[in-house]
Design a protein around this motif. Structure first.
Motif, PDB file in Angstrom:
ATOM      1  N   MET A 182      26.204-116.885 153.450  1.00  0.00           N
ATOM      2  CA  MET A 182      25.457-117.127 152.240  1.00  0.00           C
ATOM      3  C   MET A 182      24.534-115.948 151.972  1.00  0.00           C
ATOM      4  O   MET A 182      23.867-115.451 152.850  1.00  0.00           O
ATOM      5  CB  MET A 182      24.635-118.416 152.374  1.00  0.00           C
ATOM      6  CG  MET A 182      23.755-118.643 151.181  1.00  0.00           C
ATOM      7  SD  MET A 182      22.555-119.967 151.374  1.00  0.00           S
ATOM      8  CE  MET A 182      21.258-119.108 152.223  1.00  0.00           C
ATOM      9  N   ASP A 183      24.510-115.552 150.729  1.00  0.00           N
ATOM     10  CA  ASP A 183      23.610-114.518 150.247  1.00  0.00           C
ATOM     11  C   ASP A 183      22.378-115.210 149.662  1.00  0.00           C
ATOM     12  O   ASP A 183      22.497-116.287 149.056  1.00  0.00           O
ATOM     13  CB  ASP A 183      24.351-113.719 149.165  1.00  0.00           C
ATOM     14  CG  ASP A 183      23.584-112.532 148.662  1.00  0.00           C
ATOM     15  OD1 ASP A 183      22.353-112.628 148.508  1.00  0.00           O
ATOM     16  OD2 ASP A 183      24.212-111.506 148.385  1.00  0.00           O
ATOM     17  N   ALA A 184      21.209-114.630 149.819  1.00  0.00           N
ATOM     18  CA  ALA A 184      19.986-115.238 149.278  1.00  0.00           C
ATOM     19  C   ALA A 184      20.087-115.437 147.771  1.00  0.00           C
ATOM     20  O   ALA A 184      19.529-116.380 147.214  1.00  0.00           O
ATOM     21  CB  ALA A 184      18.778-114.385 149.623  1.00  0.00           C
ATOM     22  N   ARG A 185      20.815-114.566 147.093  1.00  0.00           N
ATOM     23  CA  ARG A 185      20.986-114.700 145.639  1.00  0.00           C
ATOM     24  C   ARG A 185      21.743-115.975 145.278  1.00  0.00           C
ATOM     25  O   ARG A 185      21.589-116.498 144.178  1.00  0.00           O
ATOM     26  CB  ARG A 185      21.713-113.468 145.102  1.00  0.00           C
ATOM     27  CG  ARG A 185      22.034-113.569 143.643  1.00  0.00           C
ATOM     28  CD  ARG A 185      21.977-112.250 142.924  1.00  0.00           C
ATOM     29  NE  ARG A 185      22.651-112.287 141.642  1.00  0.00           N
ATOM     30  CZ  ARG A 185      22.192-112.906 140.558  1.00  0.00           C
ATOM     31  NH1 ARG A 185      21.060-113.556 140.609  1.00  0.00           N
ATOM     32  NH2 ARG A 185      22.867-112.887 139.420  1.00  0.00           N
ATOM     33  N   ASP A 186      22.538-116.493 146.199  1.00  0.00           N
ATOM     34  CA  ASP A 186      23.279-117.723 145.935  1.00  0.00           C
ATOM     35  C   ASP A 186      22.352-118.885 145.584  1.00  0.00           C
ATOM     36  O   ASP A 186      22.681-119.711 144.743  1.00  0.00           O
ATOM     37  CB  ASP A 186      24.152-118.110 147.129  1.00  0.00           C
ATOM     38  CG  ASP A 186      25.352-117.189 147.294  1.00  0.00           C
ATOM     39  OD1 ASP A 186      25.672-116.443 146.340  1.00  0.00           O
ATOM     40  OD2 ASP A 186      25.958-117.212 148.372  1.00  0.00           O
ATOM     41  N   LEU A 187      21.202-118.943 146.229  1.00  0.00           N
ATOM     42  CA  LEU A 187      20.256-120.021 145.924  1.00  0.00           C
ATOM     43  C   LEU A 187      19.766-119.914 144.482  1.00  0.00           C
ATOM     44  O   LEU A 187      19.633-120.920 143.787  1.00  0.00           O
ATOM     45  CB  LEU A 187      19.079-119.994 146.896  1.00  0.00           C
ATOM     46  CG  LEU A 187      19.414-120.306 148.348  1.00  0.00           C
ATOM     47  CD1 LEU A 187      18.183-120.148 149.228  1.00  0.00           C
ATOM     48  CD2 LEU A 187      19.996-121.692 148.493  1.00  0.00           C
ATOM     49  N   GLU A 188      19.511-118.699 144.037  1.00  0.00           N
ATOM     50  CA  GLU A 188      19.105-118.494 142.640  1.00  0.00           C
ATOM     51  C   GLU A 188      20.230-118.870 141.687  1.00  0.00           C
ATOM     52  O   GLU A 188      19.995-119.463 140.625  1.00  0.00           O
ATOM     53  CB  GLU A 188      18.697-117.041 142.425  1.00  0.00           C
ATOM     54  CG  GLU A 188      18.147-116.771 141.050  1.00  0.00           C
ATOM     55  CD  GLU A 188      17.726-115.330 140.855  1.00  0.00           C
ATOM     56  OE1 GLU A 188      17.845-114.848 139.714  1.00  0.00           O
ATOM     57  OE2 GLU A 188      17.291-114.687 141.825  1.00  0.00           O
ATOM     58  N   LEU A 189      21.464-118.563 142.055  1.00  0.00           N
ATOM     59  CA  LEU A 189      22.602-118.914 141.207  1.00  0.00           C
ATOM     60  C   LEU A 189      22.749-120.426 141.044  1.00  0.00           C
ATOM     61  O   LEU A 189      23.181-120.896 139.992  1.00  0.00           O
ATOM     62  CB  LEU A 189      23.892-118.313 141.760  1.00  0.00           C
ATOM     63  CG  LEU A 189      24.028-116.803 141.652  1.00  0.00           C
ATOM     64  CD1 LEU A 189      25.301-116.330 142.367  1.00  0.00           C
ATOM     65  CD2 LEU A 189      24.029-116.358 140.212  1.00  0.00           C
ATOM     66  N   LEU A 190      22.386-121.179 142.063  1.00  0.00           N
ATOM     67  CA  LEU A 190      22.494-122.640 141.971  1.00  0.00           C
ATOM     68  C   LEU A 190      21.627-123.211 140.853  1.00  0.00           C
ATOM     69  O   LEU A 190      21.976-124.229 140.267  1.00  0.00           O
ATOM     70  CB  LEU A 190      22.104-123.292 143.298  1.00  0.00           C
ATOM     71  CG  LEU A 190      23.037-123.038 144.485  1.00  0.00           C
ATOM     72  CD1 LEU A 190      22.460-123.669 145.742  1.00  0.00           C
ATOM     73  CD2 LEU A 190      24.439-123.548 144.214  1.00  0.00           C
ATOM     74  N   VAL A 191      20.506-122.559 140.555  1.00  0.00           N
ATOM     75  CA  VAL A 191      19.597-123.070 139.520  1.00  0.00           C
ATOM     76  C   VAL A 191      19.770-122.361 138.177  1.00  0.00           C
ATOM     77  O   VAL A 191      19.041-122.657 137.231  1.00  0.00           O
ATOM     78  CB  VAL A 191      18.114-123.012 139.976  1.00  0.00           C
ATOM     79  CG1 VAL A 191      17.891-123.872 141.200  1.00  0.00           C
ATOM     80  CG2 VAL A 191      17.672-121.588 140.223  1.00  0.00           C
ATOM     81  N   THR A 192      20.742-121.444 138.095  1.00  0.00           N
ATOM     82  CA  THR A 192      20.987-120.750 136.824  1.00  0.00           C
ATOM     83  C   THR A 192      22.425-120.887 136.331  1.00  0.00           C
ATOM     84  O   THR A 192      22.674-120.784 135.132  1.00  0.00           O
ATOM     85  CB  THR A 192      20.653-119.245 136.936  1.00  0.00           C
ATOM     86  OG1 THR A 192      21.428-118.663 137.978  1.00  0.00           O
ATOM     87  CG2 THR A 192      19.176-119.037 137.218  1.00  0.00           C
ATOM     88  N   ARG A 193      23.359-121.112 137.221  1.00  0.00           N
ATOM     89  CA  ARG A 193      24.774-121.194 136.862  1.00  0.00           C
ATOM     90  C   ARG A 193      25.126-122.625 136.488  1.00  0.00           C
ATOM     91  O   ARG A 193      24.714-123.572 137.155  1.00  0.00           O
ATOM     92  CB  ARG A 193      25.609-120.731 138.055  1.00  0.00           C
ATOM     93  CG  ARG A 193      27.075-120.555 137.852  1.00  0.00           C
ATOM     94  CD  ARG A 193      27.469-119.386 136.964  1.00  0.00           C
ATOM     95  NE  ARG A 193      26.755-118.161 137.157  1.00  0.00           N
ATOM     96  CZ  ARG A 193      27.138-117.143 137.907  1.00  0.00           C
ATOM     97  NH1 ARG A 193      28.237-117.214 138.600  1.00  0.00           N
ATOM     98  NH2 ARG A 193      26.412-116.047 137.975  1.00  0.00           N
TER      99      ARG A 193
END
Length: 70
Positions: free
Chosen positions: A1-12
């Motif tokens: 998991m990339d840290a950016r994945d967490l941000e993608l969960l709340v934007t994608r």
């Protein structure tokens, strides 16, 4: 998991199905569990759905709260 994945969960948003247009972070647990049983789609969306299912299953969705205000 990339840290950016967490941000993608709340934007994608979910690109298909019953919950099309809903943020991945806001998908209901039963829907995520269905994917876990039946198989996640290929590519980024499948990876994000799998991550969200893990967070939901383990009661860690509160980790996303600070990211929602970004």
């Amino acid at each position: 998991m990339d840290a950016r994945d967490l941000e993608l969960l709340v934007t994608r948003t979910m690109p298909f199905g019953k919950y099309k247009g809903r943020l991945i972070a806001d998908l209901p647990g039963h829907y995520l569990n269905w994917f876990a049983r039946e198989g996640f789609p290929p590519g980024e969306i499948g990876r994000l759905l799998a991550l969200m299912q893990e967070l939901d299953h383990n009661g860690l969705t509160s980790l996303l709260t600070p990211l929602r205000s970004i």
